[in-house]
Design a protein around this motif. Structure first.
Motif, PDB file in Angstrom:
ATOM      1  N   SER A  19      -8.341  -7.021 -11.447  1.00  0.00           N
ATOM      2  CA  SER A  19      -7.616  -6.082 -10.586  1.00  0.00           C
ATOM      3  C   SER A  19      -7.442  -4.743 -11.272  1.00  0.00           C
ATOM      4  O   SER A  19      -7.509  -3.702 -10.634  1.00  0.00           O
ATOM      5  N   ALA A  51      -6.178  -7.656   1.946  1.00  0.00           N
ATOM      6  CA  ALA A  51      -7.329  -8.551   1.801  1.00  0.00           C
ATOM      7  C   ALA A  51      -6.988  -9.957   2.280  1.00  0.00           C
ATOM      8  O   ALA A  51      -5.822 -10.350   2.333  1.00  0.00           O
ATOM      9  N   ASN A  52      -7.998 -10.711   2.615  1.00  0.00           N
ATOM     10  CA  ASN A  52      -7.903 -12.140   2.933  1.00  0.00           C
ATOM     11  C   ASN A  52      -7.035 -12.457   4.145  1.00  0.00           C
ATOM     12  O   ASN A  52      -6.363 -13.480   4.168  1.00  0.00           O
ATOM     13  N   ALA A  53      -7.058 -11.601   5.136  1.00  0.00           N
ATOM     14  CA  ALA A  53      -6.301 -11.877   6.358  1.00  0.00           C
ATOM     15  C   ALA A  53      -7.276 -12.271   7.462  1.00  0.00           C
ATOM     16  O   ALA A  53      -8.319 -11.643   7.635  1.00  0.00           O
ATOM     17  N   GLU A  54      -6.931 -13.314   8.181  1.00  0.00           N
ATOM     18  CA  GLU A  54      -7.717 -13.718   9.350  1.00  0.00           C
ATOM     19  C   GLU A  54      -7.032 -13.138  10.576  1.00  0.00           C
ATOM     20  O   GLU A  54      -5.841 -13.356  10.786  1.00  0.00           O
ATOM     21  N   GLN A 107     -11.596  -3.117   8.992  1.00  0.00           N
ATOM     22  CA  GLN A 107     -10.811  -3.477   7.823  1.00  0.00           C
ATOM     23  C   GLN A 107      -9.366  -3.624   8.286  1.00  0.00           C
ATOM     24  O   GLN A 107      -8.865  -2.807   9.057  1.00  0.00           O
ATOM     25  N   LYS A 122       1.991 -11.503   6.240  1.00  0.00           N
ATOM     26  CA  LYS A 122       1.960 -12.599   5.268  1.00  0.00           C
ATOM     27  C   LYS A 122       1.482 -13.884   5.921  1.00  0.00           C
ATOM     28  O   LYS A 122       0.747 -14.660   5.332  1.00  0.00           O
ATOM     29  N   ILE A 125      -2.247 -14.008   6.141  1.00  0.00           N
ATOM     30  CA  ILE A 125      -2.846 -14.269   4.837  1.00  0.00           C
ATOM     31  C   ILE A 125      -2.663 -15.730   4.476  1.00  0.00           C
ATOM     32  O   ILE A 125      -3.590 -16.394   4.039  1.00  0.00           O
ATOM     33  N   THR A 126      -1.501 -16.279   4.711  1.00  0.00           N
ATOM     34  CA  THR A 126      -1.223 -17.681   4.419  1.00  0.00           C
ATOM     35  C   THR A 126      -2.135 -18.588   5.224  1.00  0.00           C
ATOM     36  O   THR A 126      -2.689 -19.541   4.700  1.00  0.00           O
ATOM     37  N   ALA A 128      -5.028 -17.908   6.286  1.00  0.00           N
ATOM     38  CA  ALA A 128      -6.424 -17.738   5.895  1.00  0.00           C
ATOM     39  C   ALA A 128      -6.813 -18.686   4.781  1.00  0.00           C
ATOM     40  O   ALA A 128      -7.978 -18.960   4.565  1.00  0.00           O
ATOM     41  N   TRP A 129      -5.882 -19.193   4.056  1.00  0.00           N
ATOM     42  CA  TRP A 129      -6.170 -20.090   2.934  1.00  0.00           C
ATOM     43  C   TRP A 129      -6.135 -21.494   3.424  1.00  0.00           C
ATOM     44  O   TRP A 129      -6.353 -22.456   3.047  1.00  0.00           O
TER      45      TRP A 129
END
Length: 129
Positions: A19, A51-54, A107, A122, A125-126, A128-129
């Motif tokens: 990072s 980043a990493n958001a669906e 984006q 949040k 993002i949560t 997405a994992w």
């Protein structure tokens, strides 16, 4: 220290190093400045990259402005640019939007409160994992 703790420490160290490297310029000169964070302005609010958001892209909202990046101390500063803002399904544009040239090439950006993301973001993002 156990093997598991050493592994976690190594992964965290690598993540921090990556990072830091991602936020600095490519030059190795001590006078080089850090690169700018991706941010845009829409409807009087400033949004930053997440980043990493669906998410699902919604309707076209209008134009966003990306301010010029002053990472060279005023030398060779690029002008502000504009892109298109799109709604994000299920989230108010006051919280998050999608930005890009077309709905298929966007984006995800959100308004931060200090350094904290809104709970709605949040959750994306949560999930997405």
């Amino acid at each position: 220290m156990s093997w598991a703790k050493r592994s976690v420490a190594a992964v965290l160290t690598a993540a921090v190093a990556a990072s830091v490297a991602a936020c600095t310029s490519e030059g190795t000169n001590a006078d080089d400045a850090a690169s700018c964070v991706y941010q845009v302005t829409y409807d009087g609010r400033t949004y930053r990259d997440v980043a990493n958001a669906e998410f699902t892209v919604g309707r076209k909202l209008g134009a966003v402005t990306q301010p010029p990046c002053d990472d060279t101390g005023g030398q060779d500063e690029e002008p502000a640019t504009t892109e298109t803002a799109y709604a994000v399904a299920g989230i108010s544009p006051k919280v998050a939007i999608a930005v890009g040239d077309s709905p298929g090439d966007v984006q995800f950006v959100a308004v931060y409160s200090g350094n904290k993301l809104p709970p709605e973001v949040k959750e994306l993002i949560t999930n997405a994992w």
